[in-house]
Design a protein around this motif. Structure first.
Motif, PDB file in Angstrom:
ATOM      1  N   VAL A 105      -0.931   8.774  33.838  1.00 34.61           N
ATOM      2  CA  VAL A 105      -1.592   8.713  32.526  1.00 34.61           C
ATOM      3  C   VAL A 105      -2.922   7.997  32.698  1.00 34.61           C
ATOM      4  N   HIS A 106      -4.009   8.712  32.484  1.00 34.75           N
ATOM      5  CA  HIS A 106      -5.332   8.139  32.665  1.00 34.75           C
ATOM      6  C   HIS A 106      -5.665   7.156  31.542  1.00 34.75           C
ATOM      7  N   LEU A 107      -6.609   6.289  31.822  1.00 30.66           N
ATOM      8  CA  LEU A 107      -7.005   5.282  30.840  1.00 30.66           C
ATOM      9  C   LEU A 107      -7.545   5.931  29.567  1.00 30.66           C
ATOM     10  N   TYR A 108      -8.261   7.064  29.714  1.00 33.81           N
ATOM     11  CA  TYR A 108      -8.820   7.699  28.516  1.00 33.81           C
ATOM     12  C   TYR A 108      -7.709   8.270  27.628  1.00 33.81           C
ATOM     13  N   THR A 109      -6.565   8.630  28.228  1.00 35.03           N
ATOM     14  CA  THR A 109      -5.434   9.105  27.425  1.00 35.03           C
ATOM     15  C   THR A 109      -4.878   7.976  26.573  1.00 35.03           C
ATOM     16  N   TRP A 110      -4.749   6.791  27.185  1.00 32.67           N
ATOM     17  CA  TRP A 110      -4.334   5.619  26.417  1.00 32.67           C
ATOM     18  C   TRP A 110      -5.341   5.322  25.310  1.00 32.67           C
ATOM     19  N   ALA A 111      -6.628   5.412  25.639  1.00 31.88           N
ATOM     20  CA  ALA A 111      -7.666   5.101  24.650  1.00 31.88           C
ATOM     21  C   ALA A 111      -7.625   6.078  23.479  1.00 31.88           C
TER      22      ALA A 111
ATOM     23  N   THR B 118      -5.039   7.873  22.485  1.00 29.87           N
ATOM     24  CA  THR B 118      -3.800   7.623  21.735  1.00 29.87           C
ATOM     25  C   THR B 118      -3.962   6.414  20.821  1.00 29.87           C
ATOM     26  N   GLY B 119      -4.537   5.332  21.354  1.00 30.52           N
ATOM     27  CA  GLY B 119      -4.750   4.141  20.536  1.00 30.52           C
ATOM     28  C   GLY B 119      -5.704   4.394  19.381  1.00 30.52           C
ATOM     29  N   ALA B 120      -6.782   5.142  19.650  1.00 30.34           N
ATOM     30  CA  ALA B 120      -7.761   5.432  18.597  1.00 30.34           C
ATOM     31  C   ALA B 120      -7.142   6.272  17.486  1.00 30.34           C
ATOM     32  N   VAL B 121      -6.350   7.281  17.861  1.00 31.85           N
ATOM     33  CA  VAL B 121      -5.677   8.121  16.854  1.00 31.85           C
ATOM     34  C   VAL B 121      -4.699   7.295  16.034  1.00 31.85           C
ATOM     35  N   LEU B 122      -3.942   6.421  16.701  1.00 29.08           N
ATOM     36  CA  LEU B 122      -2.978   5.577  15.995  1.00 29.08           C
ATOM     37  C   LEU B 122      -3.673   4.670  14.997  1.00 29.08           C
TER      38      LEU B 122
ATOM     39  N   VAL C 290       7.329   5.341  26.529  1.00 30.14           N
ATOM     40  CA  VAL C 290       8.014   4.310  25.749  1.00 30.14           C
ATOM     41  C   VAL C 290       7.213   3.989  24.490  1.00 30.14           C
ATOM     42  N   PHE C 291       5.908   3.824  24.644  1.00 27.44           N
ATOM     43  CA  PHE C 291       5.050   3.470  23.512  1.00 27.44           C
ATOM     44  C   PHE C 291       4.984   4.599  22.492  1.00 27.44           C
ATOM     45  N   THR C 292       4.725   5.819  22.952  1.00 29.94           N
ATOM     46  CA  THR C 292       4.579   6.928  22.008  1.00 29.94           C
ATOM     47  C   THR C 292       5.896   7.247  21.304  1.00 29.94           C
ATOM     48  N   ALA C 293       7.027   7.103  21.991  1.00 30.96           N
ATOM     49  CA  ALA C 293       8.323   7.324  21.347  1.00 30.96           C
ATOM     50  C   ALA C 293       8.540   6.308  20.233  1.00 30.96           C
ATOM     51  N   ASN C 294       8.163   5.055  20.465  1.00 31.19           N
ATOM     52  CA  ASN C 294       8.270   4.028  19.433  1.00 31.19           C
ATOM     53  C   ASN C 294       7.325   4.309  18.275  1.00 31.19           C
ATOM     54  N   VAL C 295       6.114   4.770  18.586  1.00 33.59           N
ATOM     55  CA  VAL C 295       5.137   5.067  17.534  1.00 33.59           C
ATOM     56  C   VAL C 295       5.673   6.156  16.614  1.00 33.59           C
ATOM     57  N   PHE C 296       6.160   7.250  17.176  1.00 33.06           N
ATOM     58  CA  PHE C 296       6.658   8.353  16.345  1.00 33.06           C
ATOM     59  C   PHE C 296       7.904   7.941  15.567  1.00 33.06           C
ATOM     60  N   ALA C 297       8.744   7.092  16.160  1.00 30.10           N
ATOM     61  CA  ALA C 297       9.943   6.634  15.447  1.00 30.10           C
ATOM     62  C   ALA C 297       9.577   5.746  14.267  1.00 30.10           C
ATOM     63  N   LEU C 298       8.588   4.866  14.456  1.00 29.74           N
ATOM     64  CA  LEU C 298       8.219   3.933  13.394  1.00 29.74           C
ATOM     65  C   LEU C 298       7.329   4.569  12.335  1.00 29.74           C
ATOM     66  N   MET C 299       6.500   5.540  12.734  1.00 26.42           N
ATOM     67  CA  MET C 299       5.567   6.125  11.780  1.00 26.42           C
ATOM     68  C   MET C 299       6.284   6.851  10.639  1.00 26.42           C
ATOM     69  N   GLY C 300       7.452   7.409  10.902  1.00 31.42           N
ATOM     70  CA  GLY C 300       8.171   8.109   9.840  1.00 31.42           C
ATOM     71  C   GLY C 300       9.177   7.247   9.119  1.00 31.42           C
ATOM     72  N   LEU C 301       9.214   5.957   9.475  1.00 26.99           N
ATOM     73  CA  LEU C 301      10.255   5.089   8.937  1.00 26.99           C
ATOM     74  C   LEU C 301      10.078   4.819   7.449  1.00 26.99           C
ATOM     75  N   ARG C 302       8.831   4.628   7.005  1.00 26.10           N
ATOM     76  CA  ARG C 302       8.592   4.309   5.603  1.00 26.10           C
ATOM     77  C   ARG C 302       9.023   5.458   4.697  1.00 26.10           C
ATOM     78  N   GLN C 303       8.638   6.689   5.068  1.00 26.94           N
ATOM     79  CA  GLN C 303       9.009   7.836   4.257  1.00 26.94           C
ATOM     80  C   GLN C 303      10.524   8.060   4.293  1.00 26.94           C
ATOM     81  N   LEU C 304      11.129   7.816   5.472  1.00 27.84           N
ATOM     82  CA  LEU C 304      12.574   7.982   5.597  1.00 27.84           C
ATOM     83  C   LEU C 304      13.308   6.994   4.698  1.00 27.84           C
ATOM     84  N   TYR C 305      12.742   5.817   4.521  1.00 24.35           N
ATOM     85  CA  TYR C 305      13.327   4.785   3.664  1.00 24.35           C
ATOM     86  C   TYR C 305      13.520   5.313   2.245  1.00 24.35           C
ATOM     87  N   PHE C 306      12.513   5.984   1.721  1.00 27.23           N
ATOM     88  CA  PHE C 306      12.596   6.504   0.359  1.00 27.23           C
ATOM     89  C   PHE C 306      13.377   7.815   0.290  1.00 27.23           C
ATOM     90  N   LEU C 307      13.421   8.552   1.393  1.00 29.66           N
ATOM     91  CA  LEU C 307      14.079   9.852   1.382  1.00 29.66           C
ATOM     92  C   LEU C 307      15.595   9.735   1.447  1.00 29.66           C
TER      93      LEU C 307
END
Length: 325
Positions: A3-9, A11-15, A231-248
């Motif tokens: 995973v190149h540094l620009y891929t991390w960058a 991903t972080g910028a999009v997040l 590991v990081f991206t799996a956590n990001v996708f799991a947490l990003m939908g958590l708020r909506q899942l709470y209400f759903l």
């Protein structure tokens, strides 16, 4: 996986951009999401995770895609279990429904920061010390046993003072506070003195609780992949939908009565997988299946199968207990 540094960058910028847009949108529209809105957003996040996983498959191969999907499903199911605690915190602290979305968003941002730190520390430890897998594995097996004992003793998380932990008590003793919520404000000035509001207590409770959750989830996902990026991206996708899942599925959570047992089995399996992997690293696992290095297809099959059986059994049991209307 290289995973190149620009891929991390990127991903972080999009997040950061997504989080900033999310916070801005919530700030402009403080409300309780409808079922349609929550369902749409959950579907978008899940679809994005699937597309990302397929992208990993196309660029890095099926092995790493399998690791991502296994890690994402594990983190997502652990996050669903965590929603029980969030529901309790919101109820005990009397958070108005329109403000819960904001509190969850800030809590999720804190969770992402905490988990990023844990992921970095875990990656550094694993790269230098293979014996760390023994510790991670033993901790997950212990956690799995504790979940089973808690279930058998009928001591649900609702009996625990999760909203009154040491950190919230410390803040309450040291700083003056108001009794009523002041919208999204964390502090207000009263008679020339700054007071903290209940919203700050909510955010502290959510953030510190998730810090404890990370002690289980990070070793669990490292049992499925050693790639920090996955590991990081799996956590990001799991947490990003958590708020909506709470209400759903807030009401549906009470029907998933066997979720803790299913998660305990998954954690025990991953814990044993970590221990076998450590034995494999030291060439002590010639007697074990797959020479101690359990393949990702088997891990993914166990996780998906356990979640499916747990969900079906829970809903069936809840339906029987409810009886005829």
């Amino acid at each position: 996986m290289d995973v190149h540094l620009y891929t991390w960058a990127i991903t972080g910028a999009v997040l950061v951009a997504v989080l900033a847009l999310d916070v801005f949108w919530i700030g402009r529209n403080v409300h309780e999401p409808s079922m349609k809105e929550a369902g749409t957003l959950v579907a978008v996040v899940v679809a994005a995770a699937v597309v990302f996983g397929l992208g990993v498959w196309a660029t890095a191969g099926g092995r790493y895609a399998g690791e991502f999907f296994a890690g994402w499903l594990t983190e997502y199911s652990l996050s669903v279990d965590n929603l029980f605690i969030f529901l309790i915190i919101m109820g005990k602290l009397g958070v108005p429904r329109p403000l819960q979305q904001y509190a969850l968003t800030v809590g999720i941002i804190l969770a992402l920061v905490f988990r990023a730190v844990f992921i970095a520390v875990g990656a550094a430890a694993i790269s230098k010390f293979s014996w760390v897998f023994f510790i991670f594995g033993a901790f997950l097996v212990y956690t799995a046993g504790k979940l089973v004992l808690d279930y058998r003793s009928h001591g649900s998380e609702e009996d625990e003072p999760v909203a009154d932990n040491a950190l919230t008590r410390f803040v309450n003793r040291r700083f003056p506070s108001t009794h009523a919520f002041e919208g999204r404000a964390l502090t207000v000035v009263r008679e020339g003195r700054r007071h903290i509001t209940p919203m700050l207590f909510v955010i502290i409770a959510l953030g510190s609780t998730d810090l404890l959750f990370a002690l289980d989830s990070i070793p669990a996902i490292y049992g499925l992949t050693e790639e920090p990026y996955l590991v990081f991206t799996a956590n990001v996708f799991a947490l990003m939908g958590l708020r909506q899942l709470y209400f759903l599925i807030g009401g549906l959570l009470q029907k998933l009565i066997y979720l803790s047992l299913g998660l305990s089995f998954i954690l025990a399996f991953i814990g044993l997988k970590l221990i076998f992997h450590a034995l494999h690293e030291y060439h002590w696992a010639g007697w074990a299946p797959f020479d101690g290095d359990i393949p990702i297809w088997l891990s993914l099959s166990v996780i998906v199968g356990t979640l499916a059986i747990t969900t079906v059994a829970s809903l069936a049991a809840s339906s029987r207990n409810a009886g005829p209307e």
